[in-house]
Design a protein around this motif. Structure first.
Motif, PDB file in Angstrom:
ATOM      1  N   LEU A   1      -1.064  37.925  25.339  1.00 40.32           N
ATOM      2  CA  LEU A   1      -2.265  37.492  24.360  1.00 40.32           C
ATOM      3  C   LEU A   1      -3.461  38.321  24.414  1.00 40.32           C
ATOM      4  O   LEU A   1      -4.105  38.335  23.302  1.00 40.32           O
ATOM      5  CB  LEU A   1      -2.645  35.971  24.738  1.00 40.32           C
ATOM      6  CG  LEU A   1      -1.483  34.967  24.336  1.00 40.32           C
ATOM      7  CD1 LEU A   1      -1.824  33.647  25.036  1.00 40.32           C
ATOM      8  CD2 LEU A   1      -1.152  34.836  22.786  1.00 40.32           C
ATOM      9  N   ALA A   2      -3.918  38.893  25.496  1.00 38.13           N
ATOM     10  CA  ALA A   2      -4.909  39.622  25.649  1.00 38.13           C
ATOM     11  C   ALA A   2      -4.954  41.014  24.966  1.00 38.13           C
ATOM     12  O   ALA A   2      -5.958  41.879  24.774  1.00 38.13           O
ATOM     13  CB  ALA A   2      -5.231  39.736  27.085  1.00 38.13           C
ATOM     14  N   THR A   3      -3.746  41.160  24.205  1.00 31.32           N
ATOM     15  CA  THR A   3      -3.174  42.689  23.556  1.00 31.32           C
ATOM     16  C   THR A   3      -3.397  42.486  22.212  1.00 31.32           C
ATOM     17  O   THR A   3      -3.168  43.459  21.550  1.00 31.32           O
ATOM     18  CB  THR A   3      -2.100  43.261  23.943  1.00 31.32           C
ATOM     19  OG1 THR A   3      -0.979  42.457  23.752  1.00 31.32           O
ATOM     20  CG2 THR A   3      -2.197  43.443  25.465  1.00 31.32           C
ATOM     21  N   VAL A   4      -3.388  41.089  21.733  1.00 31.43           N
ATOM     22  CA  VAL A   4      -3.001  41.076  20.259  1.00 31.43           C
ATOM     23  C   VAL A   4      -4.328  41.463  19.516  1.00 31.43           C
ATOM     24  O   VAL A   4      -5.297  41.840  19.954  1.00 31.43           O
ATOM     25  CB  VAL A   4      -2.681  39.577  19.849  1.00 31.43           C
ATOM     26  CG1 VAL A   4      -1.668  38.918  20.424  1.00 31.43           C
ATOM     27  CG2 VAL A   4      -3.899  38.702  20.203  1.00 31.43           C
ATOM     28  N   GLU A   5      -4.090  41.818  18.289  1.00 28.52           N
ATOM     29  CA  GLU A   5      -5.214  42.293  17.229  1.00 28.52           C
ATOM     30  C   GLU A   5      -6.219  41.362  17.062  1.00 28.52           C
ATOM     31  O   GLU A   5      -7.531  41.660  17.236  1.00 28.52           O
ATOM     32  CB  GLU A   5      -4.566  42.870  15.994  1.00 28.52           C
ATOM     33  CG  GLU A   5      -4.273  44.374  15.985  1.00 28.52           C
ATOM     34  CD  GLU A   5      -3.042  44.354  16.585  1.00 28.52           C
ATOM     35  OE1 GLU A   5      -2.189  43.577  16.846  1.00 28.52           O
ATOM     36  OE2 GLU A   5      -2.668  45.641  17.133  1.00 28.52           O
ATOM     37  N   GLU A   6      -6.004  40.255  16.795  1.00 30.35           N
ATOM     38  CA  GLU A   6      -7.139  39.255  16.380  1.00 30.35           C
ATOM     39  C   GLU A   6      -8.083  38.838  17.315  1.00 30.35           C
ATOM     40  O   GLU A   6      -7.724  38.572  18.624  1.00 30.35           O
ATOM     41  CB  GLU A   6      -6.389  37.939  16.079  1.00 30.35           C
ATOM     42  CG  GLU A   6      -7.360  36.895  15.597  1.00 30.35           C
ATOM     43  CD  GLU A   6      -8.330  37.477  14.512  1.00 30.35           C
ATOM     44  OE1 GLU A   6      -7.941  38.054  13.359  1.00 30.35           O
ATOM     45  OE2 GLU A   6      -9.479  37.218  14.662  1.00 30.35           O
ATOM     46  N   THR A   7      -9.341  39.152  17.144  1.00 29.99           N
ATOM     47  CA  THR A   7     -10.453  39.360  18.115  1.00 29.99           C
ATOM     48  C   THR A   7     -10.425  37.653  18.872  1.00 29.99           C
ATOM     49  O   THR A   7     -10.695  37.802  20.037  1.00 29.99           O
ATOM     50  CB  THR A   7     -11.592  39.491  17.567  1.00 29.99           C
ATOM     51  OG1 THR A   7     -11.458  40.362  16.557  1.00 29.99           O
ATOM     52  CG2 THR A   7     -12.627  40.108  18.630  1.00 29.99           C
ATOM     53  N   VAL A   8     -10.263  36.703  17.821  1.00 28.49           N
ATOM     54  CA  VAL A   8     -10.690  35.401  18.435  1.00 28.49           C
ATOM     55  C   VAL A   8      -9.689  35.047  19.548  1.00 28.49           C
ATOM     56  O   VAL A   8      -9.832  34.443  20.498  1.00 28.49           O
ATOM     57  CB  VAL A   8     -10.278  34.483  17.103  1.00 28.49           C
ATOM     58  CG1 VAL A   8     -11.088  33.231  17.626  1.00 28.49           C
ATOM     59  CG2 VAL A   8     -11.184  34.833  16.135  1.00 28.49           C
ATOM     60  N   VAL A   9      -8.266  35.507  19.272  1.00 25.86           N
ATOM     61  CA  VAL A   9      -7.320  35.125  20.212  1.00 25.86           C
ATOM     62  C   VAL A   9      -7.462  35.765  21.391  1.00 25.86           C
ATOM     63  O   VAL A   9      -7.409  35.207  22.541  1.00 25.86           O
ATOM     64  CB  VAL A   9      -5.735  35.674  19.469  1.00 25.86           C
ATOM     65  CG1 VAL A   9      -4.805  35.339  20.382  1.00 25.86           C
ATOM     66  CG2 VAL A   9      -5.572  34.845  18.488  1.00 25.86           C
ATOM     67  N   ARG A  10      -7.815  37.171  21.296  1.00 26.99           N
ATOM     68  CA  ARG A  10      -8.105  38.131  22.475  1.00 26.99           C
ATOM     69  C   ARG A  10      -9.107  37.500  23.376  1.00 26.99           C
ATOM     70  O   ARG A  10      -8.886  37.412  24.640  1.00 26.99           O
ATOM     71  CB  ARG A  10      -8.381  39.497  22.051  1.00 26.99           C
ATOM     72  CG  ARG A  10      -7.457  40.325  22.718  1.00 26.99           C
ATOM     73  CD  ARG A  10      -7.933  41.892  22.182  1.00 26.99           C
ATOM     74  NE  ARG A  10      -8.153  42.115  20.848  1.00 26.99           N
ATOM     75  CZ  ARG A  10      -9.150  42.702  20.378  1.00 26.99           C
ATOM     76  NH1 ARG A  10     -10.093  43.131  21.150  1.00 26.99           N
ATOM     77  NH2 ARG A  10      -9.357  42.795  19.109  1.00 26.99           N
ATOM     78  N   ASP A  11     -10.075  37.084  22.592  1.00 31.66           N
ATOM     79  CA  ASP A  11     -11.380  36.598  23.532  1.00 31.66           C
ATOM     80  C   ASP A  11     -10.873  35.306  24.309  1.00 31.66           C
ATOM     81  O   ASP A  11     -11.361  35.132  25.138  1.00 31.66           O
ATOM     82  CB  ASP A  11     -12.506  36.216  22.512  1.00 31.66           C
ATOM     83  CG  ASP A  11     -13.204  37.601  22.152  1.00 31.66           C
ATOM     84  OD1 ASP A  11     -12.765  38.602  22.520  1.00 31.66           O
ATOM     85  OD2 ASP A  11     -13.899  37.524  21.030  1.00 31.66           O
ATOM     86  N   LYS A  12     -10.261  34.514  23.458  1.00 31.75           N
ATOM     87  CA  LYS A  12      -9.626  33.127  24.211  1.00 31.75           C
ATOM     88  C   LYS A  12      -8.868  33.448  25.159  1.00 31.75           C
ATOM     89  O   LYS A  12      -8.882  32.912  26.444  1.00 31.75           O
ATOM     90  CB  LYS A  12      -9.112  32.452  23.025  1.00 31.75           C
ATOM     91  CG  LYS A  12      -8.737  30.858  23.589  1.00 31.75           C
ATOM     92  CD  LYS A  12     -10.163  30.252  24.045  1.00 31.75           C
ATOM     93  CE  LYS A  12     -10.816  29.535  22.811  1.00 31.75           C
ATOM     94  NZ  LYS A  12     -12.156  28.822  23.387  1.00 31.75           N
TER      95      LYS A  12
END
Lengths: 586, 467
Positions: A106-117
């Motif tokens: 999950l820490a590698t996906v593009e969407e910033t919100v997901v990554r930050d979470k």
């Protein structure tokens, strides 16, 4: 070992019903074709884990989650959040590292919100790792992320260094510092931005010697990056770094860079210096502030870019007045942004200055600003009127206030109109009912036919607050006739506004007015040719029902709702039926 | 509200364009960060064409240096005479490099690029209007345009001069130059972006060594736009350049280019201001698919993943792009993606917003799409049937209902037996779905009860332990 598993599996075995929640059914839910259903299941992931027990959560659920991370970002976001609270569900701290693989993806996906979470959850569970697990499981993950191919994993790594650094051995510490250094000079600006934004946080967990040797050189490099978006983040880090260093080192290690930032060619960097001024001042101490920062601040107040001046002006409030009064006088000659920013703070100054000073120094400014060509300036004055009212009373201003209000009420930007509506009840209270009837009532009614829905809605709400202030009798004489008159308007949006007003006003106006004046109009509108009006009639009847007496409900409301319940339009039917089921109709 | 127009009576809403006209006021901004203290007065130099040929080059250099003086355009009456001299000189320079041969000597390259850098490279000013909406508001125009325009013109003529030598110029037109040029694409002034577009295109064409760098930096700009700032004025212009760059990609496509498609172009579809650059974006995507049809499946899956949930205008744009893709799709690729794709189309057809439904139903006017559907009717019809059947009875908009009837008729003609089967099983299918829904509700109810029970036990245990 199985016996020691958590409470869930105890019960699970105690029930002796292994087939009750086969994982396949639960996983089917997580795989549902409908995103909304998938999202619902993910949000209840903890329930699924409980049903499975800690053992199967570890061996079946988590591997499934790790393998299927290709989904809509909304689902991934929910998953990233859930996993941060999963420690007990996998069997407590000794198993917490099981959560790392899905969070790593999950820490590698593009969407910033997901990554930050995902990073947030990783930071959270890092604390639940034992020092050994941290080195065996967590730190290798951080290293993998830090050397990932795509920029997303490297940006995520930036947020993880500071949580593991304090709890690992000195060899590993050295590696972490090295990784952070590498990311600070990454090829991709996004990564450098991430590193720069974590620089202050990382500095805080480092030993002072390393702050001086490592952090300062990184700080200096980032502060002269080719991208202004990186340089401005270095300014932010400057606050934390300066706090960590002893006073005698500030001059040589930090000030050259800060001075350079205050004169950066990009206004964004200068803006950041202006914006962080109070924090910087605190961090570097009074001596440097006096010699270095105040001159820099004065330059920022005169900056060629209005935004920068505005940011600096916003900080005026905290400063000593003898320095700042000359600047306040300057506003007559400066730009809109500055005036607007100052307008929002100088009203607050009146409480500090007291009555006499306010009348002498500030009142002329208020009056001038109420005539300013920029609507934001006027609005900022009006929206802070309450502070002045306490000190000198609003009457001093009312002559200048009126033209300003009238003009704002008709401003081309609907957000400006919205803002002034929101201050209407306050103004009405301060100016009194007479002044209101004479000057402001027309405005309030005109907003009801505004072409922007948000304005009509706010206008409706405003009427309600006015009735609460001035009473039902006032309402009956001034606004109710006008509102009801709009029921015959050729524009259906205006006819609907009548209904919305009735919804808002009925309670404040009371049973008498509602039954005798409003209800007949509502009932008549049930024959409107536009379906939207008809279903709003149904909604209105539901809303005003509680204000009516039983007789009116049974003899007048009920037949109309029954008629609407067999309307040919779906929505009209729906809302009529809903009203029938909610109201106490025999 | 004295006179209500006929159109307003019908739909109650006034037209946006009418309201907009009331409030527009052209604004100008400038961003030259002035460090010069005292204004410099320019004195005119002799005309280049009047100078003896031996002195021309020297005079050319002097003029280039003279044009490095910057003026304050905020104050429109300041330094009028000098501004006019600079303008005339710039005009003369443009003329000089576009009509003469042999004027680009090696020694003038640094002077030329220095003049350009000094004039055009600047930190762009903050937007005059903090909630600037490029779709609604007039842009802030560059106040210094009378000079800057000529400098851009000069740069363009310089690049296009037949004597121009990239091997010399690359010492000055380097990565740093390109980076600053790219940042200017954020300018609010469309005239400036238009010049930049042509210029960047020329540079990409002439400097082979900079190509990979330019692509990478555009990549970074887009990623920042998508994931960080959501604001960049020049997206459409950059995409337009990319459109022609993609056109020239060699086959097979490099991994780098495919990554650009999947990780940058597809996520660009999520941007708030998609309407401003959708045409250019869709063009790039279709270019890629024409180069390499095997990318069709991942591209369509990507679009389905980002399909708009609340913005109807965007949905209409997505549908338009899907139609463009279907226009060039290979039948084998169609088979790979048909089911998820038509699940989405069936949702669009059932959309309560009639423009979305209408746009989706228009697919059935496309001969090629019709032939693909017909070929795969056994898969498409079952996916579409439920929505179409329901909408034919329930949609509020009569036009949509009429269109749906036509579509149903077309589908029926394609496979009558299947259509009849689906019609007769429609009710049973709905009931099965309902039952499944009930089962799901029950499952979750049980799970929630279990959770409560477990949490209760846990609490009890803790209390006991404390006692």
């Amino acid at each position: 070992e199985e016996k020691r598993a958590g409470p869930a599996s105890t019960l699970y075995c105690a029930d002796g019903d292994d087939s009750l929640y086969p994982i396949a059914v639960l996983i089917d839910e997580l795989r549902n074709e409908d995103v909304q259903l998938r999202l619902n299941s993910i949000k209840k992931l903890s329930t699924i884990a409980l049903a499975l027990g800690v053992e199967r959560t570890r061996t079946e659920l988590l591997p499934f989650l790790t393998d299927t991370i290709y989904d809509e970002d909304e689902v991934l976001l929910a998953l990233a959040e859930q996993l941060g609270n999963f420690t007990m569900l996998v069997g407590g701290p000794e198993y917490v590292h099981c959560l790392l693989p899905p969070l790593e993806s999950l820490a590698t996906v593009e969407e910033t919100v997901v990554r930050d979470k995902a990073v947030e959850s990783l930071r959270k569970i890092s604390q639940e790792h034992s020092p050994v697990d941290l080195e065996v499981h967590f730190e290798p993950l951080v290293k993998r992320l830090a050397s990932g191919d795509w920029f997303t994993s490297r940006t995520s790594a930036c947020g993880l260094f500071s949580v593991c650094y304090p709890r690992v051995s000195s060899t590993v510490k050295a590696e972490i510092r090295q990784h952070f250094r590498t990311l600070c000079s990454d090829d991709t600006p996004m990564v450098r931005r991430a590193a720069a934004s974590k620089l202050g946080e990382f500095a805080k967990v480092l030993e002072l010697d390393y702050v001086k040797s490592d952090i300062i050189s990184l700080f200096t490099a980032l502060a002269s990056d080719e991208q202004d978006s990186v340089r401005l983040l270095a300014v932010e880090a400057c606050v934390s770094i300066a706090t960590l260093l002893p006073q005698e080192d500030l001059e040589t290690l930090v000030m050259p860079t800060l001075r350079q930032a205050a004169e950066d060619k990009s206004w964004r960097v200068r803006y950041m210096v202006a914006d962080k001024f109070s924090e910087l001042q605190k961090a570097v101490g009074p001596e440097i502030t006096k010699n270095d920062l105040v001159p820099a601040f004065q330059n920022l107040l005169k900056d060629c870019e209005a935004e920068v001046r505005a940011a600096a002006a916003n900080k005026v409030k905290g400063k000593r007045l003898n320095i700042m009064l000359p600047f306040i006088r300057l506003i007559q000659y400066t730009n809109q942004h500055v005036k607007s920013a100052l307008a929002s703070v100088i009203m607050g100054l009146s409480t500090i200055l007291g009555k006499d000073n306010t009348i002498e120094h500030l009142l002329p400014l208020f009056l001038a600003q109420l005539k300013d060509e920029c609507p934001e300036v006027r609005l900022n004055i009006i929206s802070n009127l309450d502070c002045v009212n306490e000190v000198i009373g609003i009457r001093q201003l009312s002559q200048s206030l009126l033209p300003a209000i009238v003009e704002l009420a008709e401003d081309a930007k609907w957000r400006v109109r919205l803002a002034i509506i929101e201050y209407m009840p306050l103004l009405a209270g301060q100016l009194g009912v007479e002044f209101f009837d004479e000057k402001l009532n027309t405005l309030c009614m005109a907003w009801l036919i505004d072409h922007v829905y948000a304005i009509r809605e706010a206008a409706t709400c405003n009427l309600m607050k006015l009735v609460e202030k001035f009473g039902a009798e006032w309402a009956q004489n001034t606004i109710v006739p006008k509102v009801l008159g709009m029921a015959n308007d050729p524009n259906y949006l205006h006819r609907m506004t009548t209904l919305f007003c009735i919804n808002a006003l009925s309670e404040a106006c009371g049973q008498e007015i509602t039954t005798k004046q409003m209800l007949p109009v509502v009932l008549k509108m049930s024959n409107d040719q536009v379906a939207n009006v008809r279903f709003n009639v149904a909604k209105s009847l539901q809303k005003i029902g509680p204000v009516l007496d039983n007789n009116a409900l049974q003899t007048e409301v009920k037949p109309v709702l029954e008629k609407l319940a067999s309307d040919q339009d779906m929505d009209v039917k729906y809302f009529a039926q809903e009203a029938i089921s909610v109201l106490p109709l025999a | 509200m004295s006179a209500i127009s006929a159109s307003e009576k019908v739909d109650g809403f006034t037209r946006k364009s009418v309201r907009k006209a009331q409030r527009q006021r052209r604004s100008q901004g400038s961003s030259q960060y002035r460090t010069q203290s005292a204004p410099v007065e320019l004195s005119p130099l002799p005309q280049l064409k009047d100078a003896p040929s031996t002195e021309q080059q020297e005079l050319f250099t002097q003029k280039l240096q003279q044009c490095c003086i910057l003026f304050d355009f905020f104050d429109s009456v300041l330094d009028l005479k000098s501004k006019e001299i600079k303008r005339a000189t710039l005009n003369e320079l443009v003329e000089y490099v576009s009509t003469n041969r042999g004027v680009l000597q090696e020694s003038t390259y640094p002077e030329i690029t220095n003049m350009i850098i000094t004039n055009i490279f600047r930190a762009l000013p903050p937007s005059d209007n903090p909630d600037f909406d490029p779709e609604e508001d007039e842009p802030t125009l560059e106040a210094a345009w009378p000079h800057i325009q000529l400098v851009y013109e000069f740069l363009l003529r310089f690049l296009e001069n037949p004597d121009f030598q990239p091997s010399i110029a690359k010492r000055y037109i380097d990565q740093k130059f390109v980076l600053q040029l790219l940042e200017l694409f954020d300018s609010e002034d469309p005239r400036e972006r238009d010049f930049l577009k042509t210029i960047l295109h020329r540079i990409y064409g002439k400097f082979l060594g900079l190509r990979a760098f330019i692509r990478k930096q555009i990549n970074n700009i887009f990623l920042r736009f998508i994931y960080e700032t959501e604001h960049f004025n020049g997206v459409a212009e950059l995409l337009e350049i990319l459109g022609s760059i993609i056109n020239g990609f060699a086959l097979p496509l490099k991994a780098e280019h495919k990554q650009f498609l999947m990780k940058v172009l597809i996520p660009l579809h999520t941007a708030k201001g998609l309407a401003l650059f959708h045409a250019q974006l869709a063009y790039c995507v279709v270019q890629f698919l024409e180069k390499d049809p095997t990318l069709t499946e991942p591209v369509i899956r990507g679009l389905l993943k980002f399909w708009p949930k609340t913005c109807s205008q965007k949905e209409v744009m997505y549908l338009g792009e899907i139609e463009e893709i279907l226009d060039v799709i290979e039948p084998t690729q169609f088979k790979k993606i048909q089911e998820p794709l038509f699940r989405q189309i069936s949702k669009c057809v059932a959309n309560p917003h009639f423009q979305v439904a209408e746009r989706a139903l228009y697919f059935w006017n496309n001969e090629y799409i019709l032939s693909l559907i017909e070929e795969n009717i056994d898969k498409v019809l079952p996916t579409m049937f439920g929505s179409l059947y329901r909408i034919s009875k329930e949609h509020w908009n009569p036009t949509i209902v009429a269109l749906v009837y036509n579509v149903l008729k077309t589908l029926m003609e394609m496979n009558c037996t299947l259509f009849d089967e689906l019609t007769s099983s429609y009710k049973a299918d709905r009931q099965r779905e309902k039952k499944k829904e009930q089962e799901r509700d029950e499952l979750w109810k049980k799970l929630d009860e279990l959770k409560l029970k477990l949490c209760g036990q846990e609490r009890k245990k803790q209390t006991n332990a404390r006692v």
